[in-house]
Design an enzyme around this catalytic site. Sequence first.
Site, PDB file in Angstrom:
ATOM      1  N   ASN A  37       0.809  -1.221   0.000  1.00  0.00           N
ATOM      2  CA  ASN A  37       0.000   0.000   0.000  1.00  0.00           C
ATOM      3  C   ASN A  37       0.849   1.281   0.000  1.00  0.00           C
ATOM      4  OD1 ASN A  37      -2.431   1.373   0.175  1.00  0.00           O
ATOM      5  ND2 ASN A  37      -2.721   1.015   2.369  1.00  0.00           N
ATOM      6  N   HIS A 122     -14.449  -3.471  10.363  1.00  0.00           N
ATOM      7  CA  HIS A 122     -13.995  -2.174  10.887  1.00  0.00           C
ATOM      8  C   HIS A 122     -15.161  -1.225  11.111  1.00  0.00           C
ATOM      9  CE1 HIS A 122      -9.641  -2.114   9.136  1.00  0.00           C
ATOM     10  NE2 HIS A 122      -9.961  -3.294   9.606  1.00  0.00           N
ATOM     11  N   ARG A 147     -14.030  -4.333  15.087  1.00  0.00           N
ATOM     12  CA  ARG A 147     -12.987  -3.405  15.521  1.00  0.00           C
ATOM     13  C   ARG A 147     -13.619  -2.034  15.693  1.00  0.00           C
ATOM     14  NH1 ARG A 147      -7.729  -1.199  12.150  1.00  0.00           N
ATOM     15  NH2 ARG A 147      -9.189   0.406  11.534  1.00  0.00           N
ATOM     16  N   TYR A 159      -6.576   8.599  11.141  1.00  0.00           N
ATOM     17  CA  TYR A 159      -6.529   7.419  10.277  1.00  0.00           C
ATOM     18  C   TYR A 159      -7.459   6.324  10.835  1.00  0.00           C
ATOM     19  CZ  TYR A 159      -4.617   3.506   7.703  1.00  0.00           C
ATOM     20  OH  TYR A 159      -4.471   2.422   6.895  1.00  0.00           O
ATOM     21  N   ASP A 218      -7.354  -0.860  17.371  1.00  0.00           N
ATOM     22  CA  ASP A 218      -6.024  -0.705  16.770  1.00  0.00           C
ATOM     23  C   ASP A 218      -5.401   0.603  17.245  1.00  0.00           C
ATOM     24  OD1 ASP A 218      -3.803  -0.637  15.132  1.00  0.00           O
ATOM     25  OD2 ASP A 218      -4.893  -1.105  13.283  1.00  0.00           O
ATOM     26  N   HIS A 220      -2.406   1.580  16.342  1.00  0.00           N
ATOM     27  CA  HIS A 220      -1.605   2.044  15.220  1.00  0.00           C
ATOM     28  C   HIS A 220      -0.261   2.636  15.607  1.00  0.00           C
ATOM     29  CE1 HIS A 220      -1.654   2.275  10.909  1.00  0.00           C
ATOM     30  NE2 HIS A 220      -2.753   1.551  11.007  1.00  0.00           N
ATOM     31  N   GLU A 244      -4.381  -3.790  19.367  1.00  0.00           N
ATOM     32  CA  GLU A 244      -3.412  -4.017  18.289  1.00  0.00           C
ATOM     33  C   GLU A 244      -2.397  -2.874  18.210  1.00  0.00           C
ATOM     34  OE1 GLU A 244      -5.366  -4.239  14.505  1.00  0.00           O
ATOM     35  OE2 GLU A 244      -3.504  -3.923  13.414  1.00  0.00           O
ATOM     36  N   GLU A 270       1.518  -6.417  11.618  1.00  0.00           N
ATOM     37  CA  GLU A 270       1.148  -6.166  10.218  1.00  0.00           C
ATOM     38  C   GLU A 270       2.286  -5.543   9.423  1.00  0.00           C
ATOM     39  OE1 GLU A 270      -2.311  -3.589  10.850  1.00  0.00           O
ATOM     40  OE2 GLU A 270      -1.174  -1.921  10.034  1.00  0.00           O
ATOM     41  N   ARG A 291      -0.126 -10.656  13.639  1.00  0.00           N
ATOM     42  CA  ARG A 291      -0.949  -9.874  12.711  1.00  0.00           C
ATOM     43  C   ARG A 291      -0.470  -9.921  11.261  1.00  0.00           C
ATOM     44  NH1 ARG A 291      -5.079  -8.198  11.693  1.00  0.00           N
ATOM     45  NH2 ARG A 291      -4.840  -5.948  11.456  1.00  0.00           N
ATOM     46  N   HIS A 320      -3.665 -10.086   8.916  1.00  0.00           N
ATOM     47  CA  HIS A 320      -4.022  -8.768   8.394  1.00  0.00           C
ATOM     48  C   HIS A 320      -4.933  -8.922   7.173  1.00  0.00           C
ATOM     49  CE1 HIS A 320      -2.141  -4.693   6.981  1.00  0.00           C
ATOM     50  NE2 HIS A 320      -3.111  -4.481   7.834  1.00  0.00           N
ATOM     51  N   ASP A 324      -6.132  -3.384   1.456  1.00  0.00           N
ATOM     52  CA  ASP A 324      -4.890  -3.368   0.662  1.00  0.00           C
ATOM     53  C   ASP A 324      -4.294  -4.771   0.517  1.00  0.00           C
ATOM     54  OD1 ASP A 324      -4.580  -1.947   3.394  1.00  0.00           O
ATOM     55  OD2 ASP A 324      -2.565  -2.736   3.124  1.00  0.00           O
ATOM     56  N   GLU A 347      -9.059 -10.708   9.935  1.00  0.00           N
ATOM     57  CA  GLU A 347      -9.585  -9.375   9.588  1.00  0.00           C
ATOM     58  C   GLU A 347     -10.207  -9.449   8.193  1.00  0.00           C
ATOM     59  OE1 GLU A 347      -6.519  -6.401   9.282  1.00  0.00           O
ATOM     60  OE2 GLU A 347      -7.934  -4.761   9.488  1.00  0.00           O
ATOM     61  N   TRP A 410       1.850   7.235  12.868  1.00  0.00           N
ATOM     62  CA  TRP A 410       0.418   7.257  12.579  1.00  0.00           C
ATOM     63  C   TRP A 410      -0.118   5.849  12.634  1.00  0.00           C
ATOM     64  CZ3 TRP A 410      -1.561   4.517   8.550  1.00  0.00           C
ATOM     65  CH2 TRP A 410      -0.626   4.067   7.598  1.00  0.00           C
TER      66      TRP A 410
HETATM   67  C1  CS2 Z   1      -4.744  -1.309   9.647  1.00  0.00           C
HETATM   68  C2  CS2 Z   1      -4.468  -1.205   8.168  1.00  0.00           C
HETATM   69  O1  CS2 Z   1      -6.052  -3.171   9.097  1.00  0.00           O
HETATM   70  C3  CS2 Z   1      -5.380  -2.637   9.967  1.00  0.00           C
HETATM   71  O2  CS2 Z   1      -5.216  -3.093  11.070  1.00  0.00           O
HETATM   72  O3  CS2 Z   1      -3.703  -1.054  10.483  1.00  0.00           O
HETATM   73  O4  CS2 Z   1      -5.458  -0.419   7.666  1.00  0.00           O
HETATM   74  C4  CS2 Z   1      -3.131  -0.613   7.757  1.00  0.00           C
HETATM   75  O5  CS2 Z   1      -2.956   0.642   8.261  1.00  0.00           O
HETATM   76  C5  CS2 Z   1      -3.012  -0.572   6.278  1.00  0.00           C
HETATM   77  O6  CS2 Z   1      -3.104  -1.885   5.826  1.00  0.00           O
HETATM   78  C6  CS2 Z   1      -1.726   0.058   5.819  1.00  0.00           C
HETATM   79  O7  CS2 Z   1      -1.515  -0.257   4.507  1.00  0.00           O
HETATM   80 MG    MG Z   2      -3.603  -2.412  12.100  1.00  0.00          MG
END
Ligand code: CS2
Ligand code: MG
Length: 410
Positions: A37, A122, A147, A159, A218, A220, A244, A270, A291, A320, A324, A347, A410
């Site tokens: 991504n 999500h 989530r 985000y 999450d 992040h 997460e 991830e 993940r 994950h 993407d 997920e 982020w």
């Molecule tokens: C996120 C993703 O799915 C998740 O847990 O953290 O959206 C992640 O940020 C993206 O896959 C980044 O490409």
């Molecule tokens: Mg994530």
Amino acid sequence: MIIDRAEVIVTSPDRNFVTLKLTTEEGLSGLGDATLNGRELAVVSYLRDHVVPILVGRDGSCIEDTWQFLYRGAYWRRGPITMAAIAAVDMALWDIKGKAAGMPVYQLLGGASRRGLLAYGHASGKSQEELFDSIRAHLEKGYHAIRVQTGVPGLKAIYGIASNATNVVGQRYDHEPAQRGAYPREEDWDTRAYLRHLPGVFEAVRNEFGPELPLLHDGHHRMTPIQAAKLGKALEPYDLFWLEDCTPAENQEALRLVRQHTTIPLAIGEIFNTVWDYQQIIREQLIDYVRSAVTHTGGISHLKKVLEFAAQYQIKSGMHGPTDISPVGMAAAMHLGLAIHNFGIQEYMQHSENAHRVFQQSFTWRDGMLHPGDKPGLGVELDRDEAGKYPYQRAYLPYNRLADGTIHDW
Ligand code: CS2
Ligand code: MG
């Protein structure tokens, strides 16, 4: 099974996907996902310029040998670009082997260990009202695990939070894909404000939706270890399935401190690419869920090894699966998840209708569970005409700054 052709296909049905297609002399073909991504073309070049020329003419039935040839042979090991490229080759070879055997890939991996894969979606909202609407929409779409991401008072853009109220499954592409455009979008962040706000949100969600619904969150990579420990403790009454990416986990030792303070289950990985990224945190039991995506961890062959290592420590999979990860990468995750013993959760964010037209898939989604289907191989075919309608578009993930202008994770 000599590899006769290797093609790299870039298509952008609502977001960019990179797919490797291998074809054998007998005419069997296999697909592999190589999508990274926001940095998609780097993997395209790695494959086209360095891997395709040495794949053609090899025996495609030797999956492990091909993996070792690409990993060890390059000398420059690991990293997201290398491992996404190797993953694509690996997936495509499993796909071909399944087709040659007339079996779905999960059968080649040992057969099904369960009826289906519990999957989470999500939900998000800037306000509590939008968040509740989004959770309800996910429940209506059949999710049995959710989530929860929330806006934070005083912050404009975060985000993972849909920017409008139409945060309905399959309709919203305004968050999480890398944004199309010439420059990454800037967001804002304040960890103290987030830590003050989040426990109240989970309390409200539990009061509204009851004690049973598995809830995930999450972080992040945004917290320091002591902040993550504080958040874990504060969230304990709401019985989360996992927290997460609470810290930037390339510092694996940070998680020791988090573990000393909280029993909240932790999920990480991830952005990890190999078993080496997990060495300490698995051996010291610093996490509960792995993940990694098949796409970013060297394919089915390598992620299976990571998950078998994790199984020795009662650590489970939580692969994950945002949008993407292409439908090919998702199919690989489903076959692997169905076969391993230590599956935890999958997920599943759901691709757009255009993506479904490009990638014809055979998985099923029923009663909150995924199943990869029983077609030979991975069960995904790519429609070249449809793919050709959506040329690559430059896209970037966002970044964020604190109030004083400092760039933050982020
Ligand atoms: C996120 C993703 O799915 C998740 O847990 O953290 O959206 C992640 O940020 C993206 O896959 C980044 O490409
Ligand atoms: Mg994530």
